[in-house]
Design a protein around this motif. Sequence first.
Motif, short mmCIF file in Angstrom:
data_model
loop_
_atom_site.label_atom_id
_atom_site.label_comp_id
_atom_site.label_asym_id
_atom_site.label_seq_id
_atom_site.Cartn_x
_atom_site.Cartn_y
_atom_site.Cartn_z
N ALA A 50 51.77 28.12 95.37
CA ALA A 50 51.08 29.28 94.80
C ALA A 50 51.87 30.55 95.10
O ALA A 50 51.93 31.46 94.28
N ARG A 51 52.47 30.59 96.27
CA ARG A 51 53.29 31.75 96.63
C ARG A 51 54.49 31.85 95.68
O ARG A 51 54.84 32.94 95.22
N LEU A 52 55.11 30.72 95.39
CA LEU A 52 56.23 30.72 94.45
C LEU A 52 55.76 31.13 93.06
O LEU A 52 56.46 31.86 92.34
N PHE A 53 54.57 30.69 92.70
CA PHE A 53 53.99 31.08 91.42
C PHE A 53 53.84 32.60 91.38
O PHE A 53 54.10 33.26 90.36
N GLY A 54 53.42 33.16 92.53
CA GLY A 54 53.27 34.61 92.62
C GLY A 54 54.57 35.35 92.32
O GLY A 54 54.56 36.41 91.69
N GLN A 55 55.67 34.78 92.76
CA GLN A 55 56.98 35.40 92.49
C GLN A 55 57.21 35.47 90.98
O GLN A 55 57.69 36.47 90.45
N ILE A 56 56.87 34.38 90.31
CA ILE A 56 57.05 34.33 88.85
C ILE A 56 56.15 35.36 88.18
O ILE A 56 56.55 36.06 87.24
N VAL A 57 54.93 35.46 88.68
CA VAL A 57 53.98 36.44 88.12
C VAL A 57 54.57 37.85 88.21
O VAL A 57 54.53 38.62 87.26
N GLU A 58 55.11 38.16 89.39
CA GLU A 58 55.74 39.47 89.61
C GLU A 58 56.86 39.71 88.61
O GLU A 58 56.93 40.73 87.97
N GLN A 59 57.75 38.70 88.55
CA GLN A 59 58.91 38.82 87.68
C GLN A 59 58.52 39.04 86.23
O GLN A 59 59.16 39.78 85.50
N LYS A 60 57.48 38.33 85.80
CA LYS A 60 57.08 38.45 84.39
C LYS A 60 56.24 39.69 84.15
O LYS A 60 55.79 39.94 83.05
N GLY A 61 56.01 40.44 85.22
CA GLY A 61 55.25 41.67 85.05
C GLY A 61 53.80 41.43 84.72
O GLY A 61 53.15 42.27 84.10
N LYS A 62 53.29 40.28 85.16
CA LYS A 62 51.89 39.99 84.83
C LYS A 62 50.96 40.32 86.00
O LYS A 62 49.78 40.05 85.98
N GLY A 63 51.59 40.87 87.07
CA GLY A 63 50.80 41.14 88.26
C GLY A 63 49.95 42.38 88.11
O GLY A 63 49.95 43.02 87.06
N PRO A 64 49.32 42.76 89.20
CA PRO A 64 48.42 43.92 89.16
C PRO A 64 49.15 45.20 88.76
O PRO A 64 48.59 46.04 88.07
N LYS A 65 50.43 45.35 89.17
CA LYS A 65 51.17 46.56 88.83
C LYS A 65 51.21 46.78 87.32
O LYS A 65 51.23 47.89 86.84
N ALA A 66 51.23 45.65 86.59
CA ALA A 66 51.35 45.74 85.12
C ALA A 66 50.16 46.46 84.50
O ALA A 66 50.20 46.87 83.36
N ARG A 67 49.08 46.58 85.29
CA ARG A 67 47.89 47.16 84.66
C ARG A 67 47.78 48.67 84.85
O ARG A 67 46.81 49.29 84.48
#
Lengths: 345, 339
Positions: free
Chosen positions: A327-344
Amino acid sequence: MRVAVIGAGVIGLSTAQSIYEHYHSIVSPLTIEVYADKFTPLTTSDGAAGFWQPYLYDKGNVQETKWNKETFDYLLSFLKSPESIKMGIFLESGYNLCSEPAPDPSFKDSVLGFRQLTDRELQIFPGYKFGWFNTALMIEGKTYLPWLMEWLRKRGVKFYHRKIKSFKELAETGADVIINCSGMWSGQLQPDPDLKPGRGQILKVDAPWLKHWIITHDFTKGTYNSPYIIPGSRLVTLGGVFQMGNWSEQNSSVDHKEIWEKACQLEPSLKHARIVDDWSGLRPVRSKVRLEREAIWSGETPIEVIHNYGHGGFGLTIHRGCAEEAARLFGQIVEQKGKGPKARL
Amino acid sequence: MMKSVRVVVVGAGVIGFSTAVCIVEALPFCSVTLMADKFSPDTTSDGAAGILFAAQFPDIPLQRQRCWFKDSFDHLLAITQSQCAPEAGVMLSSGWQIFKEVPAVKKPFWSEFVIGFRLMTDVELKRFPDHKFGQAFTTLKCECSTYLPWLEKRFRKAGGQVEQRKVNNLQELSNSFDIIVNCSGLGSKVLVGDTQVYPVRGQVLKVEAPWVQHFIRDGDGTTYIYPGIRSVTIGGTRQEGDWRLQVDDRDTKGILERCSRLEPSLNKAKILSEWVGLRPSRKNPRVEREVVELQGRPVPVVHNYGHGGWGVTLAWGTALDTLGLVKQSLCEMAPQPKL
């Protein structure tokens, strides 16, 4: 984001769970799908006795020891709730027996009440000169996996009964991230010479007077090639076979006889126990667990894959620690794809 | 030619049958009859969980109590290591005895006879937030509803006779028997007029919880969880002087509450049955011999009763002790006149 998990054993299901737990409120929408050709009760995880215990020594692989401990602590925390029964989790104590003195095992600080065996206890097991007693956990696949599936289903995870032939196949349907939890058969998706079958066979017997697990260790023969007896909630698992490189999932009558005779030698009270079932499975053995990201190029965009396979005979033992790491590795991908909270923002 | 000595053992609970087996196996020149009103599954022993624990009796020399416990433990341990274990209903059981307050005696006299005795670690105690101290060890469980029939088989195989008959007084027996062995438990109150014997009522439930693999006992002796071969016995109560044999719903509720607090998973367990037994209690068990004048004759009577809640725990040890007393009585009996 669409996440496709390949494999519905304990690794696949728990990884789906960890990803959901950590990211369902962060990534919206988060679609998780599980693809497998085998579901409970037909997976490798279902056949295993369901006993939490890593191999005696981690050979410097402290990461795996950490994941094992994390899993133990996680499962232990459920014991204060009656929910633990629906999960198939309960405490069980027992004996690790060696023919000669050996260093303390890697899990001594994870389990409860770890201590060396007294002389009196060793008298109960003639032929063994040394060993340890501790309280560990049982986590029965045939109960845990359905519980996990129900947990996931309630949260909108979809299951597909399908054998996936390639990562590309899933990427083409629009999966953003593929989690490879295909265990023994990962080699069919991507060749891995380090992944080999460690064939095991077990007997299930009716012997409800046995309440302790007994695991013997023969350092000349290697892990699990020595008799073990593991009482479950309904039946007792007898085993002690670990055949590297053997792909047969058929029960062998030679192995059956050997397992039965050795178990009766170790525990004479088994002599009149009724044998209920035989089962063979392939432990997905690897020099170490493959838990890492891989970007697989096929065309212009890479396919994001997270591998989580090769847990040998300790899948149930290590599953949660690995799922959280995945899940932590998945989080890295989320960050990279800009789908994380910052994207909002 | 010496006539065969006729021995009668009164009582078919764990004390009666253990004593009868010890005698018949050790003294082949005796004819041994076991006589009782109630047999398994209707004895007090049948409902007992049968976990081996001891209490310390005030007036019996400690060395003798240690022998009682050790002999019983070793006898049953040997059975668990054999093929007979399931047929005899004996199994090893590990678990914890926990205390709300640290007890005066942290290591009781029997701690060296059970297996792997040690104090619980802080991590282990975390599971029991109401409790400050605990002991972890492995002991034995002996299920009398299986063990008694197994003992009876052994008894008959060695030539013992079994008779179902309520014995109202010792006089009835003096015509047909040379030595009387009294294992009548609570019945001794009437049979031999022992006013020191009194019941301590215990209620238990048997539940289906096959995932429970450890015993848990509160040091106060009133709350316990004992996993058995096919069910888990949970309890209990300790009501002194209470002769009621009916199940009390308030006790049922209390037991479920207290036990679920220690083991939350019991909330999901199905109740299979309930049972009440009267522990045949006495300040100290009576294991001694006397000579009683019955129908004009001096008759040796050996007593083995009053074990309270420790019958299963002390059965074999007190049976062996009783055998010794029977042997002493035999030595003192007048030999047959030779002409």
